[in-house]
Write an enzyme that holds these catalytic residues in place. Structure first.
Site, PDB file in Angstrom:
ATOM      1  N   ASN A 172      -9.800  -4.337  -1.601  1.00 58.52           N
ATOM      2  CA  ASN A 172      -8.585  -3.552  -1.959  1.00 58.52           C
ATOM      3  C   ASN A 172      -8.791  -2.123  -2.390  1.00 58.52           C
ATOM      4  O   ASN A 172      -9.782  -1.542  -1.620  1.00 58.52           O
ATOM      5  CB  ASN A 172      -7.726  -4.349  -3.320  1.00 58.52           C
ATOM      6  N   ARG A 173      -7.937  -1.456  -3.144  1.00 63.48           N
ATOM      7  CA  ARG A 173      -7.975   0.102  -3.189  1.00 63.48           C
ATOM      8  C   ARG A 173      -8.814   0.507  -4.370  1.00 63.48           C
ATOM      9  O   ARG A 173      -8.935   0.010  -5.462  1.00 63.48           O
ATOM     10  CB  ARG A 173      -6.545   0.493  -3.401  1.00 63.48           C
TER      11      ARG A 173
ATOM     12  N   HIS B 270     -10.762 -12.236   3.342  1.00 67.03           N
ATOM     13  CA  HIS B 270      -9.525 -11.796   4.093  1.00 67.03           C
ATOM     14  C   HIS B 270      -9.001 -12.431   5.017  1.00 67.03           C
ATOM     15  O   HIS B 270      -9.147 -12.051   6.149  1.00 67.03           O
ATOM     16  CB  HIS B 270      -9.751 -10.190   4.258  1.00 67.03           C
TER      17      HIS B 270
ATOM     18  N   ASP C 112       2.737  -7.318  -0.345  1.00 70.05           N
ATOM     19  CA  ASP C 112       1.202  -6.941  -0.311  1.00 70.05           C
ATOM     20  C   ASP C 112       1.034  -6.487  -1.824  1.00 70.05           C
ATOM     21  O   ASP C 112       0.762  -5.456  -2.279  1.00 70.05           O
ATOM     22  CB  ASP C 112       0.953  -5.306   0.687  1.00 70.05           C
TER      23      ASP C 112
ATOM     24  N   GLU D  13      -6.214 -13.419  -0.257  1.00 72.10           N
ATOM     25  CA  GLU D  13      -7.065 -12.682  -0.601  1.00 72.10           C
ATOM     26  C   GLU D  13      -7.408 -12.837  -1.865  1.00 72.10           C
ATOM     27  O   GLU D  13      -6.969 -12.184  -2.658  1.00 72.10           O
ATOM     28  CB  GLU D  13      -7.055 -11.173  -0.438  1.00 72.10           C
TER      29      GLU D  13
END
Length: 355
Positions: free
Chosen positions: A70-71, A177, A251, A318
């Site tokens: 992820n981020r 993923h 998302d 995920e």
């Protein structure tokens, strides 16, 4: 084995067949039985697996993602973790940014674990184990050695277990993923009719770059509420901008309400194929992405390559930790690992059919 050589796993009872390549420890096909006993390949992918490396769109089809999934806000974190970016120093780390015009790092950097060649260390008719050694790649501290084992079992079971150890303090947060279409594009073109249940009453609030802001959103009376199973598209008109500005769909990161190791935290099924997926996991969270930005040629078995996978063709599920917890200290979630404290990730996918 070469990076794109295929390893095929078959359950003894014929209920499930999975194919993997060493590149990213990636699943390339997953065949399970529909309600009529026919086999369908229910994951997205490429006919030419070298596209896992070369596709500039990089949709991240079914690999192990790391060192941090992820981020990461601004591609920056500190050890110990902090809320705000710190002046450069020995405990401040910068990872290449590759998302939202350089505002964040997505899935471990330019060449995360999904774009590295893993090594097969053990293989049987029903299981394969890959090893990856991440030697401070992409600017993370220290070396991390990871083992990912994929196993198929009778009665339609796929199990993935990952174990990772570090030589010095580093964040580790992984995911698998996988993009699912339980109809395999037979009888439907998208997943809006797939039924979804998520045992979660909270989602992570994020900014326009999909980075956490700190609070959680109560799913009650919102389009995020899948505590009672319903079609993914049930409140579709309420999903504008939920997955980012100009994006329709999901998302988002749901935080599970309970331990989901012994009962399914997430269930997905299609009334068209009759295929049902129940997921148990040791992870506290799950990202559900309805693939708004997808535009990639389909596998031949899915009607390609003249037709593309496009928005809402699939749902990526995920399983992961709290996203960007390394920049959100108010959550008190510890994702720093070091010698003597190893990382573990385990998820089981159980397939059955509904009438």
């Amino acid at each position: 084995m070469q990076p794109f050589d295929v390893t095929t796993l078959n359950a003894p009872d014929g209920s499930i067949t999975a194919k993997f390549v060493s590149f990213g420890a990636t699943m390339t096909e997953l065949w399970v039985k529909d309600r009529d006993g026919g086999a369908r390949d229910i994951v997205l992918g490429y006919d030419d697996n070298t596209d896992l490396l070369t596709d500039p769109a990089h949709p991240v089809f079914n690999p192990i993602v790391g060192r941090y999934a992820n981020r990461i806000k601004n591609g920056t974190f500190s050890i110990p973790i902090t809320k705000d970016p710190q002046p450069d120093g020995p405990n401040v780390f910068h990872i290449p940014t590759n998302d939202h015009d350089g505002q964040d790092t997505l899935h471990g950097g330019i060449y995360g674990w999904d774009r590295r060649n893993w090594t097969i260390v053990e293989k049987s008719a029903t299981s394969v184990t890959y090893r990856h050694i991440d030697e401070a790649d992409e600017g993370f501290p220290g070396t991390v050695t990871a083992f990912a084992s994929h196993t198929v079992e009778n009665d339609g079971v796929l199990r993935t277990i990952i174990h990772a150890s570090a030589t010095e303090k580093t964040p580790i947060m992984l995911t698998q993923h996988i993009y699912w279409n339980l109809d395999a594009f037979q009888g439907s073109e998208n997943i809006l009719g797939h039924k979804l249940h998520v045992d979660a009453s909270r989602v992570v609030a994020v900014d326009s770059d999909a980075v956490p802001t700190g609070p959680f959103i109560d799913v009650g009376d919102t389009a995020y509420d899948f505590r009672t199973a319903q079609p993914i598209g049930a409140r579709w008109n309420d999903t504008f901008d939920l997955c980012g500005p100009g994006c329709q769909g999901y998302d988002n990161c749901w935080i599970y309400d309970h331990s989901e190791e012994d009962k399914p935290g997430l269930t997905l099924w299609s009334d068209i194929s009759g295929i049902r997926l129940d997921v148990t996991t040791d992870n506290p969270a799950v990202q559900v992405y309805t693939a708004y930005w997808l535009d990639t040629p389909r596998k031949e078995v899915h009607g390609g390559p003249s037709i593309n996978y496009t928005k809402w063709s699939a749902v990526a599920i995920e399983h992961e930790g709290y996203i960007d917890a390394i920049n959100t200290p108010e959550w008190h979630v510890d994702q720093i690992y070091y010698p003597g404290k190893d990382y573990h990730w385990a998820t089981t996918y159980k397939f059955s059919t509904v009438n």
